[in-house]
Design a protein around this motif. Structure first.
Motif, PDB file in Angstrom:
ATOM      1  N   LEU A 277      38.716  -4.332 -12.167  1.00 22.11           N
ATOM      2  CA  LEU A 277      40.035  -3.702 -12.063  1.00 22.11           C
ATOM      3  C   LEU A 277      40.414  -3.514 -10.599  1.00 22.11           C
ATOM      4  N   SER A 278      41.488  -4.227 -10.178  1.00 21.14           N
ATOM      5  CA  SER A 278      42.050  -4.040  -8.836  1.00 21.14           C
ATOM      6  C   SER A 278      43.558  -4.199  -8.945  1.00 21.14           C
TER       7      SER A 278
ATOM      8  N   ASN B 136      58.972 -10.358 -16.207  1.00 16.24           N
ATOM      9  CA  ASN B 136      60.174 -11.060 -15.747  1.00 16.24           C
ATOM     10  C   ASN B 136      60.442 -12.357 -16.500  1.00 16.24           C
ATOM     11  N   TYR B 137      59.393 -13.052 -16.937  1.00 17.42           N
ATOM     12  CA  TYR B 137      59.593 -14.420 -17.440  1.00 17.42           C
ATOM     13  C   TYR B 137      59.073 -14.700 -18.844  1.00 17.42           C
ATOM     14  N   GLN B 138      57.855 -14.298 -19.135  1.00 22.78           N
ATOM     15  CA  GLN B 138      57.280 -14.690 -20.414  1.00 22.78           C
ATOM     16  C   GLN B 138      56.135 -13.762 -20.784  1.00 22.78           C
ATOM     17  N   THR B 139      56.152 -13.249 -22.002  1.00 18.29           N
ATOM     18  CA  THR B 139      55.094 -12.371 -22.482  1.00 18.29           C
ATOM     19  C   THR B 139      53.730 -13.034 -22.305  1.00 18.29           C
ATOM     20  N   GLY B 140      52.777 -12.255 -21.792  1.00 21.57           N
ATOM     21  CA  GLY B 140      51.446 -12.804 -21.560  1.00 21.57           C
ATOM     22  C   GLY B 140      50.387 -11.722 -21.582  1.00 21.57           C
ATOM     23  N   GLU B 141      49.135 -12.148 -21.429  1.00 15.60           N
ATOM     24  CA  GLU B 141      48.011 -11.211 -21.502  1.00 15.60           C
ATOM     25  C   GLU B 141      47.103 -11.334 -20.277  1.00 15.60           C
ATOM     26  N   ILE B 142      46.518 -10.192 -19.908  1.00 15.44           N
ATOM     27  CA  ILE B 142      45.496 -10.146 -18.857  1.00 15.44           C
ATOM     28  C   ILE B 142      44.231  -9.582 -19.488  1.00 15.44           C
ATOM     29  N   ALA B 143      43.147 -10.340 -19.368  1.00 14.36           N
ATOM     30  CA  ALA B 143      41.872  -9.910 -19.947  1.00 14.36           C
ATOM     31  C   ALA B 143      40.967  -9.403 -18.836  1.00 14.36           C
ATOM     32  N   PHE B 144      40.621  -8.125 -18.874  1.00 15.77           N
ATOM     33  CA  PHE B 144      39.737  -7.513 -17.878  1.00 15.77           C
ATOM     34  C   PHE B 144      38.295  -7.547 -18.403  1.00 15.77           C
ATOM     35  N   GLY B 145      37.368  -7.976 -17.531  1.00 15.29           N
ATOM     36  CA  GLY B 145      35.972  -8.077 -17.930  1.00 15.29           C
ATOM     37  C   GLY B 145      35.581  -9.515 -18.197  1.00 15.29           C
ATOM     38  N   ILE B 146      36.432 -10.457 -17.762  1.00 15.13           N
ATOM     39  CA  ILE B 146      36.138 -11.886 -17.885  1.00 15.13           C
ATOM     40  C   ILE B 146      36.348 -12.526 -16.515  1.00 15.13           C
TER      41      ILE B 146
ATOM     42  N   VAL C  35      31.927 -10.811 -18.685  1.00 12.56           N
ATOM     43  CA  VAL C  35      31.005  -9.999 -17.887  1.00 12.56           C
ATOM     44  C   VAL C  35      31.095  -8.527 -18.273  1.00 12.56           C
ATOM     45  N   GLY C  36      32.228  -8.149 -18.872  1.00 10.80           N
ATOM     46  CA  GLY C  36      32.381  -6.792 -19.387  1.00 10.80           C
ATOM     47  C   GLY C  36      32.705  -5.751 -18.337  1.00 10.80           C
ATOM     48  N   LEU C  37      33.236  -4.632 -18.801  1.00 13.35           N
ATOM     49  CA  LEU C  37      33.543  -3.478 -17.948  1.00 13.35           C
ATOM     50  C   LEU C  37      32.586  -2.350 -18.294  1.00 13.35           C
ATOM     51  N   ASP C  38      32.241  -1.546 -17.304  1.00  9.08           N
ATOM     52  CA  ASP C  38      31.293  -0.444 -17.523  1.00  9.08           C
ATOM     53  C   ASP C  38      31.867   0.605 -18.467  1.00  9.08           C
TER      54      ASP C  38
ATOM     55  N   GLY D 180      35.194  -4.821 -27.618  1.00 13.49           N
ATOM     56  CA  GLY D 180      33.845  -4.653 -27.068  1.00 13.49           C
ATOM     57  C   GLY D 180      33.934  -4.001 -25.705  1.00 13.49           C
ATOM     58  N   ASN D 181      33.449  -4.665 -24.671  1.00 14.55           N
ATOM     59  CA  ASN D 181      33.555  -4.121 -23.308  1.00 14.55           C
ATOM     60  C   ASN D 181      34.603  -4.884 -22.483  1.00 14.55           C
ATOM     61  N   VAL D 182      35.555  -5.509 -23.188  1.00 14.16           N
ATOM     62  CA  VAL D 182      36.671  -6.208 -22.549  1.00 14.16           C
ATOM     63  C   VAL D 182      37.977  -5.515 -22.919  1.00 14.16           C
ATOM     64  N   VAL D 183      38.882  -5.373 -21.943  1.00 13.98           N
ATOM     65  CA  VAL D 183      40.196  -4.761 -22.172  1.00 13.98           C
ATOM     66  C   VAL D 183      41.267  -5.845 -22.078  1.00 13.98           C
ATOM     67  N   ILE D 184      42.135  -5.892 -23.075  1.00 13.66           N
ATOM     68  CA  ILE D 184      43.220  -6.861 -23.098  1.00 13.66           C
ATOM     69  C   ILE D 184      44.540  -6.124 -22.882  1.00 13.66           C
TER      70      ILE D 184
END
Length: 411
Positions: A12-13, A25-35, A42-45, A74-78
Motif C-alpha cells: 500500500l502506497s 475518469n475513463y473506465q471502471t477497473g480494479e486494483i488488487a493489493f497483495g499481488i 504475496v498477501g498483506l499483513d 484471503g490476504n488480498v484486498v480488491i
C-alpha cells in the motif's frame, strides 16, 4: 495479467491513487493489493487495516470522491473504482488515464474534454473564440435546403449556434472564416512519392470544405460517356458513398485538435482519414453494423442533418456500403482509438477476380462465414484459403469481422 482495467500492487502506497483517478475518469477497473507485478500473490499483513487506509486515502486525496468498493479475498484486498459522472476526478490537482498497463497524466486537451463530459457538454457547445463571425455560405445553404424566406439571428438561435453567451464553437466551425483545421486533399500518381495535385484548405466554413472536396472528387472520379444519342455521367467511385464519408468525417471529427482531415486520392481508391476514433458509447461492431448514432458534435451534426448532409439515425456506414451493392470491390473501414479511415475503391465487376477468388466470393456472398467453412466448401487447403481471404479483404472485395479464431468474412 495486468491490463487497462486491472492493476497489481504488492503493498500500500499513494501511487495507487493515480489509478483511482484514471478508472473514475475513463473506465471502471480494479486494483488488487497483495499481488506483485508478476501476478504472484504475496498477501498483506493486515487486510482489514489496509481497507481502512485505502478508504481514508481516497476520501482525503481524490476530488471529487468517486464511487468505489472494497472486498477482501484471503490476504488480498480488491479495490473496485467505478467510472463516474462528476469528471474530472483529480489527484493532487491532476487527472490521469490508463495507457496499456501504466497510468499517466492527461494532457491539457484531454483535461478539457473531461471537464466538458463532467458538465454534460460537448466541444462545439463552448463559446467561440471570436464573436465577429459571418455566415454567407451557411445562409445560402439554409435558404435553399430549408426553403426559408429569410436568414437572421433568430435562425442562428434555432440552429443552436447562438446562445445567450454568444456564438458557440459550432457556429465558428460553420462561419465563413475561422481558425479551425480543414482538409488536406492530395491526388497521387503511381505511388505516394508522386503528387499530381495538392490543396490544403483551412480557416473556412466546414460547408466550404465539403464543397471543395466534392469538386475534387468530381474532377478525378467522374467522367462522361456517350451512349447512343445520350450523354451520361459515369462514377468510378459512387458519389453517394463519397459524400457520406466526407460529411461524416467533418461531423464526427475532434475539432479541438488542430489536425486536418486527410483526403488521399489514388487511381484505384480514395482514403479519408479523420481525427478522433469512435464516439464514447459505440463499439466497433455497432459502428460497422450501423443504426446507432452518437454524435461527437451534436450541435454541428444537427445543422448538417438539417441540410441533408448527414443522417441522424446512424445509417452512414450502411449508406456507404449500399452504394457498392453491385460492386465486387467493397469499402473498407479502419478504426483506431484516435482516428477513423474509410477507403472507397473503384467500383468493379467480378471480372477482376481470379477463378479461385470467385469461388471464395460465391461461398460468402450471402452470409458471414469463418475460414474453416470456406475451406470445406471450396476444397482449398487451409493456408491457401486464409491467404485468399486476406488478399480479398486488402483489395476491398470482401469484409472481415472479429479477431483471432472468431474472425468471419462476407462479400
Amino acid at each position: 495479467m495486468e491490463s487497462k482495467i486491472l492493476e497489481y500492487k504488492e503493498d500500500l502506497s499513494k501511487t495507487f491513487l493515480k489509478t483511482v483517478s484514471s478508472f473514475a475518469n475513463y473506465q471502471t477497473g480494479e486494483i488488487a493489493f497483495g499481488i506483485n507485478d508478476k501476478g504472484e500473490k504475496v498477501g498483506l499483513d493486515d487486510p482489514k487495516d489496509a481497507c481502512l487506509k485505502i478508504e481514508n486515502m481516497i476520501n482525503d486525496c481524490i476530488d471529487p470522491v468517486p464511487e468505489y468498493s472494497l472486498r477482501v479475498e484471503g490476504n488480498v484486498v480488491i479495490l473496485k473504482v467505478h467510472e463516474g459522472r462528476q469528471k474530472p476526478y483529480l489527484y493532487k490537482a491532476k487527472a490521469y488515464r490508463r495507457s496499456d498497463t501504466s497510468t499517466v497524466e492527461v494532457d491539457h486537451t484531454e483535461l478539457i474534454r473531461l471537464v466538458l463530459e463532467g458538465k454534460n457538454m460537448e466541444y462545439d457547445q463552448l463559446k467561440a473564440d471570436s464573436q465577429d463571425l459571418s455566415f454567407n455560405i451557411l445562409k445560402e445553404k439554409v435558404l435553399k435546403e430549408l426553403k426559408l424566406e429569410s436568414f437572421s439571428q433568430d435562425t442562428l438561435k434555432t440552429l443552436g449556434l447562438l446562445t445567450e453567451e454568444g456564438y458557440n464553437k459550432a457556429a465558428e466551425i460553420l462561419a465563413d472564416e475561422n481558425n479551425m483545421p480543414g482538409v488536406d486533399i492530395v491526388r497521387f500518381g503511381k505511388d505516394i512519392n508522386h503528387i499530381m495535385d495538392r490543396q490544403c484548405i483551412s480557416g473556412v466554413s466546414c460547408l466550404k470544405l465539403y464543397d471543395e472536396a466534392v469538386k475534387k472528387y468530381m474532377l478525378y472520379y467522374q467522367h462522361e460517356e456517350i451512349a447512343g444519342a445520350y450523354r451520361q455521367t459515369v462514377e468510378d467511385i459512387p458519389e453517394a458513398a463519397f459524400r457520406e464519408a466526407i460529411a461524416n468525417a467533418l461531423a464526427h471529427r475532434t475539432w479541438d485538435v488542430y489536425s486536418h482531415i486527410s483526403l488521399w486520392m489514388f487511381d484505384d481508391r480514395i482514403e479519408i482519414t479523420s481525427l478522433g476514433g469512435l464516439p464514447k458509447g459505440i463499439v466497433e461492431q455497432e459502428y460497422l453494423k450501423g443504426g446507432i448514432s452518437i454524435l461527437r458534435n451534436s450541435t454541428l451534426g444537427g445543422v448538417l442533418a438539417r441540410l441533408n448532409m448527414i443522417e441522424r439515425v446512424g445509417s452512414g456506414v450502411k449508406r456507404i456500403n449500399d452504394a457498392y451493392n453491385y460492386s465486387a470491390a467493397k469499402p473498407k473501414f479502419e478504426l483506431t482509438p484516435g482516428s477513423i479511415k474509410i477507403t472507397l475503391p473503384l467500383v468493379c465487376g467480378n471480372e477482376k477476380m481470379s477463378s479461385d477468388e470467385l469461388k471464395v466470393y460465391s461461398v460468402i456472398r450471402e452470409d458471414w462465414q469463418p475460414s474453416s467453412y470456406v475451406t470445406s466448401m471450396t476444397g482449398f487447403g487451409k493456408t491457401k484459403t486464409v491467404g485468399l481471404l486476406k488478399k480479398m479483404v486488402d483489395e476491398g472485395y470482401i469484409k472481415s469481422s472479429g479477431k483471432g479464431r472468431g474472425i468471419k468474412y462476407k462479400a
